[in-house]
Design a protein around this motif. Structure first.
Motif, short mmCIF file in Angstrom:
data_model
loop_
_atom_site.label_atom_id
_atom_site.label_comp_id
_atom_site.label_asym_id
_atom_site.label_seq_id
_atom_site.Cartn_x
_atom_site.Cartn_y
_atom_site.Cartn_z
N PRO A 1 17.33 37.26 13.23
CA PRO A 1 16.03 37.73 13.68
C PRO A 1 15.97 39.03 12.74
CG PRO A 1 17.35 38.17 15.64
CD PRO A 1 18.01 37.24 14.43
N ARG B 1 11.91 34.55 13.35
CA ARG B 1 12.58 34.12 12.14
C ARG B 1 12.38 34.60 10.94
NH1 ARG B 1 15.20 29.55 13.25
NH2 ARG B 1 13.82 29.16 14.76
N ARG C 1 12.55 23.11 17.04
CA ARG C 1 12.40 23.93 15.59
C ARG C 1 12.47 23.15 14.60
NH1 ARG C 1 16.72 26.13 18.50
NH2 ARG C 1 18.27 25.87 16.95
N GLU D 1 16.87 30.31 6.52
CA GLU D 1 17.36 31.82 6.99
C GLU D 1 18.08 32.50 6.01
OE1 GLU D 1 18.23 31.44 10.95
OE2 GLU D 1 16.31 30.90 11.63
#
Length: 477
Positions: free
Chosen positions: A263, A277, A414, A452
């Motif tokens: 995060p 995210r 997700r 990510e």
């Protein structure tokens, strides 16, 4: 030992860094003006110049007065003096590289600004590479030394956990798996779990109220707050109590299932906002760079593989009836559908059967040539045109058919996050073996990690590994 003299150790570390920077700079000068000329046979002329013009060498060593402190400042800026306990070698190496390249750029800009044309630019580049190598070796030696003495019971860090939650167990798991970090967990305080309860030999030693008794004893190095979500009302009081004692306090949130991996926060006029995210490819610059690489790469690969595609086209067309190119609807960036291209490797089938069935081992629908081109991934080569047209990327999560997207979005948490980036021909999941009829959940875990943690370097790594792990795969049938 070291813990009791941490300030002195930190200062020694800075002094040793200064020494390494100075030595690297001196070596770079020696290499540039002594070793290189001797190797190419022009040393007598260089020696004559320095003999009668001593200032020509003095100017380089005078610059060291500015170089050493400047690089020490850069090391502070790039977090090279933070704790090495749980910091990855790779992260530290990247920070060393970034600090040195910023220093290189600053050096060049300064020389341009003062219009110093006679200062050797080659020396600056040699110094950059030398210093990166020297700092990496030195810091790994320090890391090895510290971890070695921790395994012998020195330089340990005593931690108390406040609250029993999933985060508590995950923290204990990681500390137990990495004894070289030197963390010793003294126990857990919790209001809801019975005293004496254990997790991997770490006991619940009392309630949270016992903090008032434990903190004044001054035997702790850290407090880690690992409260359950339902107990966050206690957080402010616990933090205030810990900070009054002067003990370093950290917060390990129990919302890993809600906000996983990375995060990131924004500052809205002093109000911290946590984004669920972090997706680096939502950054316009990153998006443009990746798109440029995709266009150049796809054009190059189309040219490179055109002979193979021509042979595959002839074999597909002459060995079975049906179209040469198989076009199938897939879901891509921002949930938009597109037609993904492949060389046809199956017998022509009804639309309903095509949309709702996975391929299985020894699938009777696969043609004789189809088995070979699927096993070697040659059937995927037409997707280079998908990349060129902008529907796909060279690297990214594999796109799925609409029927399965609707199915998996309800079953797998997700799952839909993968559609925040362009789908790819190859991906992190695929080179780790999750291709074809394998675990969708594991595949999504790898896709989320890629999304990510995206960098250009990560893309190039995946492309390189695809050569060895991606083209031929036991799960491609």
């Amino acid at each position: 030992m070291i813990k009791d003299n941490q300030r002195y150790f930190n200062r020694l570390h800075v002094l040793l860094d200064a020494f390494i920077i100075a030595i690297s700079y001196a070596f770079s000068w020696y290499f540039r003006f002594i070793i290189v000329p001797k190797l190419i046979g022009i040393w007598p002329k260089i020696e004559l110049i320095f003999k009668y013009n001593k200032s020509a060498s003095d100017i380089y060593f005078s610059a060291m007065i500015f170089v050493v402190p400047s690089y020490i400042i850069l090391y502070f800026v790039f977090n090279l003096y933070t704790s090495k306990r749980a910091q990855r070698r790779k992260t530290e190496f990247y920070n060393i590289v970034k600090a040195n390249f910023v220093g290189l750029a600053g050096f060049m800009v300064m020389l341009y600004y003062i219009r110093e044309e006679n200062f050797s630019r080659a020396l600056i580049f040699i110094f950059c590479i030398t210093n990166i190598c020297a700092e990496t070796i030195f810091r790994n030696a320090v890391r090895y030394f510290l971890r070695n003495i921790r395994t012998k019971g020195f330089n340990l860090r005593h931690v108390l956990l406040v609250g029993y939650s999933r985060a508590t167990e995950e923290y204990i798991d990681r500390v137990k798996a990495n004894p070289q970090w030197g963390y010793v967990i003294r126990g857990i305080l919790d209001d809801n779990v019975e005293r004496g309860t254990q997790y991997k030999e770490i006991k619940v030693i009392g309630s949270i109220e016992n903090l008032a008794i434990i903190l004044p004893e001054n035997k702790l190095d850290e407090i880690a707050i690992t409260l359950r979500l339902a107990e966050y009302a206690k957080l402010e009081r616990i933090v205030n109590q810990c900070e009054k004692s002067g003990v370093h306090t950290k917060f390990i949130p129990d919302y890993n299932q809600v906000i996983p991996n990375k995060p990131y926060t924004e500052d809205l006029l002093g109000l911290p906002i946590i984004n669920i995210r972090h997706v680096p490819l939502t950054n316009t610059f990153n998006m443009i760079i990746k798109r440029i690489i995709d266009m150049i790469g796809s054009l190059f690969l189309i040219i490179l593989t055109s002979p193979i595609m021509l042979i595959a086209a002839i074999l597909v067309k002459t060995t079975s009836k049906g179209p040469l190119i198989y076009s199938q609807e897939r879901v891509g960036l921002h949930n938009k559908s597109f037609n993904m291209y492949k060389f046809r490797s199956m017998e022509v089938q009804s639309p309903n059967e095509e949309k709702t069935k996975f391929t299985v081992p020894n699938d009777p629908r696969v043609t004789r040539i189809g088995k070979f081109i699927r096993k070697t991934s040659i059937d995927e080569f037409p997707q280079f045109f998908n990349v060129l047209f902008g529907n796909m990327s060279l690297v990214g999560p594999r796109p799925e058919r609409p029927f399965f997207v609707e199915k998996f979005r309800e079953e797998i948490p997700r799952y839909m996050v993968k559609h925040q980036v362009r789908p790819g021909i190859t991906g992190w999941a695929q080179i780790n073996g999750y291709r074809g009829n394998t675990s969708i959940r594991k595949r999504i875990e790898y896709d989320l990690y890629y999304i990510e943690n995206w960098t250009l370097g990560f893309d190039f790594k995946i492309l390189f590994l695809t050569i060895f792990k991606g083209f031929i795969n036991k799960n491609a049938y």
